[in-house]
Enzyme design. Structure first.
Site, PDB file in Angstrom:
ATOM      1  N   HIS A  15     -34.970 -72.727  92.500  1.00 22.49           N
ATOM      2  CA  HIS A  15     -35.037 -74.184  92.638  1.00 22.49           C
ATOM      3  C   HIS A  15     -36.396 -74.732  92.221  1.00 22.49           C
ATOM      4  CE1 HIS A  15     -31.667 -73.077  95.195  1.00 22.49           C
ATOM      5  NE2 HIS A  15     -31.291 -74.335  95.246  1.00 22.49           N
ATOM      6  N   GLU A  19     -21.433 -79.680  88.343  1.00 18.19           N
ATOM      7  CA  GLU A  19     -22.292 -80.272  87.316  1.00 18.19           C
ATOM      8  C   GLU A  19     -21.622 -80.290  85.947  1.00 18.19           C
ATOM      9  OE1 GLU A  19     -24.895 -79.665  90.680  1.00 18.19           O
ATOM     10  OE2 GLU A  19     -23.398 -78.377  89.721  1.00 18.19           O
TER      11      GLU A  19
END
Length: 326
Positions: free
Chosen positions: A129, A60
């Site tokens: 998450h 990322e």
């Protein structure tokens, strides 16, 4: 009007903006060959090719930094995070580079870039998450934050975000991808950033919210309606810039407010809204503002505990009854 899913509305927005402007490209993990983790980019590789629909390494920080550089060079990247929970790995590039570059360059480098993907909890994805990430981006000047709740809002706001010359954190609802709704069949359908939407008209209490909590708010409003209480449901849609006029208009109409958000209440979005209301409309309130959010714990994995941690319609109804002194 066509009835499409939230996922399809996002796909339409990407397809139309990529066709409209050759400088727009999509980059992220599995966005090309796999059509995206949530199939939002389905078919785009075939239509636009591998230079404009780019499968990135699992890094990322790397592909976000590359995209900030591309925006500085005049392109308009759309960066897909498989989840905004993974975007913590890249937040330095968002906050320290993209958000500050226009200011630090004295206006020489606008950064027309969109960071998009699901934020918040889905079903049993556990603590790492399931974070609603809005507040992490709201705190920094230079980043706009958008949270669409319906397919029409998803399409219109994504198109506006791609056309915007500032960085935009575009936070989708993972549980909304299959949600269906009417979307105008117009390739120039754009919803301006910074404009809230009154999803339901009421006179007794204002439920102000954003993102997928809009649907919880509407469920609560339906329950209240059976008890003779009419709730205003105001969907902010954009958290930065904020539609202050719409918030104050609703407060001055009902004189009672509940703020509903998916994330933790501690230093959450609602804290900013409460501060705004007490500064600008304190004398219009007939009761203190009440906030409803996630339980102040990491999201549990166990299904029963996860349900207890998440905001729900019954908690919103109880909060509305509290501000109504019922």
């Amino acid at each position: 009007m066509a009835v499409v899913t939230y996922r399809e509305a996002l796909n339409q927005a990407l397809r139309e903006e990529m066709a409209r402007d050759p400088d727009v490209f999509l980059i992220g993990e599995e966005v090309a060959e796999y059509d995206g983790a949530y199939k939002v980019s389905k078919g785009l590789l075939d239509d636009f090719g591998a230079q404009r629909v780019v499968d990135s390494p699992i890094s990322e920080l790397g592909f976000t930094g590359l995209s900030v550089g591309a925006a500085m060079a005049g392109l308009r990247p759309v960066v897909e995070f498989m989840t905004f929970n993974f975007a913590f790995l890249a937040i330095d590039q968002v906050i320290n580079a993209a958000a500050k570059m226009l200011y630090m360059s004295d206006g020489q480098f606008p950064i027309p870039i969109v960071f998009r993907g699901p934020s918040g909890a889905a079903l049993q994805l556990s603590a790492q998450h399931s974070i609603a990430c809005e507040t992490y981006y709201l705190h920094s000047p230079g980043v706009k934050v958008v949270t669409p709740a319906t397919p029409a809002d998803a399409k219109g706001l994504l198109k506006a975000s791609i056309r915007d010359n500032d960085p935009v954190a575009f936070m989708e609802g993972e549980l909304l991808y299959n949600f269906k709704g009417e979307v105008p069949e117009d390739e120039d359908f754009v919803i301006p950033l910074g404009v809230a939407d009154l999803k339901r008209e009421g006179s007794d209490v204002s439920i102000i919210t954003h993102g997928k909590m809009v649907h919880i708010a509407l469920q609560a409003a339906s329950k209240l309606d059976k008890d003779g209480v009419q709730a205003d449901v105001l969907d902010l849609r954009t958290l930065r810039p904020l539609d202050v006029d719409a918030i104050l208009a609703s407060v001055r109409k009902t004189n009672r407010v509940v703020y509903l958000e998916e994330g933790w209440s501690y230093l959450g979005v609602g804290a900013q809204i409460v501060a705004l209301i007490q500064e600008e409309a304190f004398d219009d309130l007939d009761a203190p503002v009440v906030r409803v959010g996630q339980a102040d714990v990491p999201m549990p994995y166990a299904k029963n505990l996860e349900a207890l941690a998440k905001p729900n319609a019954d908690r919103v109804v109880a909060a509305c009854n509290k501000v109504l002194y019922r």
